[in-house]
Scaffold this motif. Structure first.
Motif, PDB file in Angstrom:
ATOM      1  N   ALA A  68       0.921  -1.241  -0.020  1.00 49.76           N
ATOM      2  CA  ALA A  68       0.133  -0.106  -0.089  1.00 49.76           C
ATOM      3  C   ALA A  68       0.857   1.241   0.102  1.00 49.76           C
ATOM      4  O   ALA A  68       1.883   1.277   0.686  1.00 49.76           O
ATOM      5  CB  ALA A  68      -0.783  -0.027   1.335  1.00 49.76           C
ATOM      6  N   VAL A  70       1.477   4.874   0.781  1.00 57.40           N
ATOM      7  CA  VAL A  70       0.904   5.928   1.823  1.00 57.40           C
ATOM      8  C   VAL A  70       1.309   7.222   1.716  1.00 57.40           C
ATOM      9  O   VAL A  70       2.470   7.457   1.277  1.00 57.40           O
ATOM     10  CB  VAL A  70       0.845   5.072   2.974  1.00 57.40           C
ATOM     11  CG1 VAL A  70       0.230   4.140   3.467  1.00 57.40           C
ATOM     12  CG2 VAL A  70       2.491   5.083   3.529  1.00 57.40           C
ATOM     13  N   THR A  73       4.835   7.504   6.252  1.00 56.79           N
ATOM     14  CA  THR A  73       4.574   6.529   7.129  1.00 56.79           C
ATOM     15  C   THR A  73       4.247   7.111   8.451  1.00 56.79           C
ATOM     16  O   THR A  73       3.512   6.495   9.161  1.00 56.79           O
ATOM     17  CB  THR A  73       5.795   5.757   7.320  1.00 56.79           C
ATOM     18  OG1 THR A  73       6.779   6.350   7.445  1.00 56.79           O
ATOM     19  CG2 THR A  73       6.195   4.624   6.146  1.00 56.79           C
ATOM     20  N   THR A  75       1.402   9.109   8.763  1.00 56.62           N
ATOM     21  CA  THR A  75       0.316   8.878   8.530  1.00 56.62           C
ATOM     22  C   THR A  75      -0.274   7.244   8.651  1.00 56.62           C
ATOM     23  O   THR A  75      -1.238   6.970   9.031  1.00 56.62           O
ATOM     24  CB  THR A  75      -0.394   9.066   6.880  1.00 56.62           C
ATOM     25  OG1 THR A  75       0.052  10.704   6.703  1.00 56.62           O
ATOM     26  CG2 THR A  75      -1.808   9.024   6.619  1.00 56.62           C
ATOM     27  N   ALA A  76       0.666   6.310   7.941  1.00 55.82           N
ATOM     28  CA  ALA A  76       0.433   4.970   8.116  1.00 55.82           C
ATOM     29  C   ALA A  76       0.391   4.548   9.491  1.00 55.82           C
ATOM     30  O   ALA A  76      -0.350   3.576   9.880  1.00 55.82           O
ATOM     31  CB  ALA A  76       1.359   4.329   7.451  1.00 55.82           C
ATOM     32  N   LEU A  79      -3.163   5.135  10.335  1.00 49.92           N
ATOM     33  CA  LEU A  79      -4.129   4.222  10.180  1.00 49.92           C
ATOM     34  C   LEU A  79      -4.085   2.874  10.364  1.00 49.92           C
ATOM     35  O   LEU A  79      -4.979   2.228  10.433  1.00 49.92           O
ATOM     36  CB  LEU A  79      -3.524   4.246   8.449  1.00 49.92           C
ATOM     37  CG  LEU A  79      -3.938   5.566   7.492  1.00 49.92           C
ATOM     38  CD1 LEU A  79      -3.460   5.479   6.118  1.00 49.92           C
ATOM     39  CD2 LEU A  79      -5.279   6.241   7.637  1.00 49.92           C
ATOM     40  N   VAL A 232      -5.720  -1.228   5.303  1.00 50.66           N
ATOM     41  CA  VAL A 232      -5.043   0.277   5.385  1.00 50.66           C
ATOM     42  C   VAL A 232      -5.541   0.876   4.077  1.00 50.66           C
ATOM     43  O   VAL A 232      -5.754   1.866   3.953  1.00 50.66           O
ATOM     44  CB  VAL A 232      -3.422   0.083   5.282  1.00 50.66           C
ATOM     45  CG1 VAL A 232      -2.849   1.377   4.981  1.00 50.66           C
ATOM     46  CG2 VAL A 232      -3.198  -0.186   6.737  1.00 50.66           C
ATOM     47  N   GLN A 233      -5.606   0.008   2.830  1.00 49.73           N
ATOM     48  CA  GLN A 233      -6.047   0.442   1.628  1.00 49.73           C
ATOM     49  C   GLN A 233      -7.512   1.004   1.400  1.00 49.73           C
ATOM     50  O   GLN A 233      -7.558   2.122   1.061  1.00 49.73           O
ATOM     51  CB  GLN A 233      -5.942  -0.468   0.512  1.00 49.73           C
ATOM     52  CG  GLN A 233      -6.117   0.021  -0.749  1.00 49.73           C
ATOM     53  CD  GLN A 233      -4.953   1.222  -1.119  1.00 49.73           C
ATOM     54  OE1 GLN A 233      -3.796   1.227  -1.128  1.00 49.73           O
ATOM     55  NE2 GLN A 233      -5.579   2.454  -1.479  1.00 49.73           N
ATOM     56  N   LEU A 236      -7.412   4.303   3.524  1.00 51.78           N
ATOM     57  CA  LEU A 236      -6.795   5.407   2.253  1.00 51.78           C
ATOM     58  C   LEU A 236      -7.714   5.798   1.260  1.00 51.78           C
ATOM     59  O   LEU A 236      -7.978   6.959   1.075  1.00 51.78           O
ATOM     60  CB  LEU A 236      -5.759   4.846   1.491  1.00 51.78           C
ATOM     61  CG  LEU A 236      -4.316   4.795   2.201  1.00 51.78           C
ATOM     62  CD1 LEU A 236      -3.210   3.981   1.584  1.00 51.78           C
ATOM     63  CD2 LEU A 236      -3.736   6.124   2.851  1.00 51.78           C
ATOM     64  N   HIS A 240      -7.880   9.475   1.839  1.00 48.41           N
ATOM     65  CA  HIS A 240      -6.893  10.442   1.042  1.00 48.41           C
ATOM     66  C   HIS A 240      -7.305  10.097  -0.305  1.00 48.41           C
ATOM     67  O   HIS A 240      -8.151   9.145  -0.779  1.00 48.41           O
ATOM     68  CB  HIS A 240      -5.536   9.775   1.408  1.00 48.41           C
ATOM     69  CG  HIS A 240      -4.908  10.025   2.782  1.00 48.41           C
ATOM     70  ND1 HIS A 240      -4.420  11.229   2.828  1.00 48.41           N
ATOM     71  CD2 HIS A 240      -5.061   9.521   3.854  1.00 48.41           C
ATOM     72  CE1 HIS A 240      -4.243  11.081   4.364  1.00 48.41           C
ATOM     73  NE2 HIS A 240      -4.533   9.977   5.026  1.00 48.41           N
TER      74      HIS A 240
END
Length: 351
Positions: A68, A70, A73, A75-76, A79, A232-233, A236, A240
């Protein structure tokens, strides 16, 4: 004032990555560059990430299911907390550790539990120090090696034990590899995904910020367990609208291009590490990687007192967790002349 508390790299991105961005920016009539990017990232970048992992770690990744892209990271981290932890769940976090880990946990309504790192154990995690009730309530465990702030690499036993604990307790293991290729003295920072069974329980974060000097680009990736990557996707897709295509093309060029820029960058930080160690500050630990040093402050000294007496700013250790009290993080991400002057001032004040 000289800022030794910074985490912003001072070395520029690779020239071939900048050229790829410039080329993309020049395509003014191409909607594929300046329109909405694919929310799951360009496939060319996801394939480049998979190729890099195969070349550097011997890890095979499916670019469609295990990668994924992003917007950084940092932000990840949030998430992943939202994807993996519910209100009341426990999340095991390294202490000392990166200060944004607790932020993601708090936003998820979960509960942060310290996974202690002790100096006597080389700043490797002490799983046995976690209470049984906390371990039973935990859904996620986070590791970060090379470590910010401790500037050490994970031992093979640390990674192996983490994967075993994740299997045994039904945890998702999140390994933050943000400083992965900034290792010194012939060391190599391993991906946790190199271990047998890791992809069943683990994901890894990797950032272009530190290794390629792209901190302001805000681009990185999550790789590993396909179910977690899919969660996570999904987030997103809703939160986002992807990462600017030109930046994705720049990162793909960095990953596929000449990797000597990575080793050169590590060599610069290693040379600065040597200057720091040679300065002879009492209590300094020689970093194994990252562009930080973890410093046990002399008695009666604090980050505030250092700033007042020397006009040198350091990152106070208590900002990295309860076990950081009495320590400070020093940065090597500044020009040699500034580093030397900061060390001169500190050495003079500490006498």
């Amino acid at each position: 004032m000289i800022d030794l508390g910074r985490g912003n790299p001072d070395l520029p991105p690779p020239a071939h990555a900048l050229a790829a961005v410039a080329e993309a920016l020049g395509q003014t009539a191409t909607p594929a560059v300046h329109g909405y990017p694919p929310f799951d990232g360009q496939r060319a970048l996801r394939e480049a990430i998979a190729r890099r992992y195969a070349a550097d770690h011997g890890v095979t990744l499916d670019p469609d299911r295990q990668v994924a892209v992003v917007p950084g990271t940092k932000t990840a981290i949030t998430l992943l907390a939202l994807a993996l932890a519910q209100r009341g769940d426990a999340v095991l976090l390294p202490d000392p550790g990166y200060p944004d880990y607790p932020s993601g946990v708090a936003l998820a309504g979960a509960r942060a539990v310290a996974l202690p790192l002790e100096q006597g154990a080389g700043w490797q995690p002490d799983w046995d120090a976690v209470a049984a009730a906390d371990l039973a309530a935990a859904t996620v465990a986070v590791l970060n090696y090379p470590s910010n702030p401790c500037a050490v690499l994970a031992t093979d036993a640390t990674l192996r034990t983490a994967v075993e604990r994740a299997h045994a307790h039904g945890l998702t293991l999140v390994h933050d590899l943000a400083y992965g290729f900034l290792a010194f003295d012939g060391r190599r920072a391993r991906s946790v995904l190199e271990l047998d069974g890791a992809a069943d329980v683990a994901v890894e974060l990797w950032s272009a910020s530190k290794v390629h000097g792209m901190a302001g680009w805000r681009i990185g990736f999550v790789v590993g367990n396909a179910e977690v990557v899919a969660r996570v996707q999904l987030l997103l897709d809703h939160v986002h609208a992807g990462v600017f295509t030109a930046l994705q093309q720049g990162l793909a060029a960095a990953l596929d291009g000449d990797q000597s820029t990575v080793t050169d960058r590590a060599a610069v930080y290693a040379a600065r590490r040597d200057r720091l160690v040679a300065a002879g500050l009492p209590g300094i630990e020689a970093p194994q990687g990252t562009f930080y040093a973890w410093w046990r402050l002399p008695e009666d000294w604090s980050a505030r007192r250092l700033l007042d007496r020397t006009r040198v700013a350091v990152a106070p250790g208590e900002g990295f967790g309860a076990r950081g009290a009495g320590w400070a993080r020093l940065s090597l991400a500044l020009p040699d002349a500034e580093l030397d002057e900061a060390l001169r001032r500190l050495g003079h004040a500490l006498g």
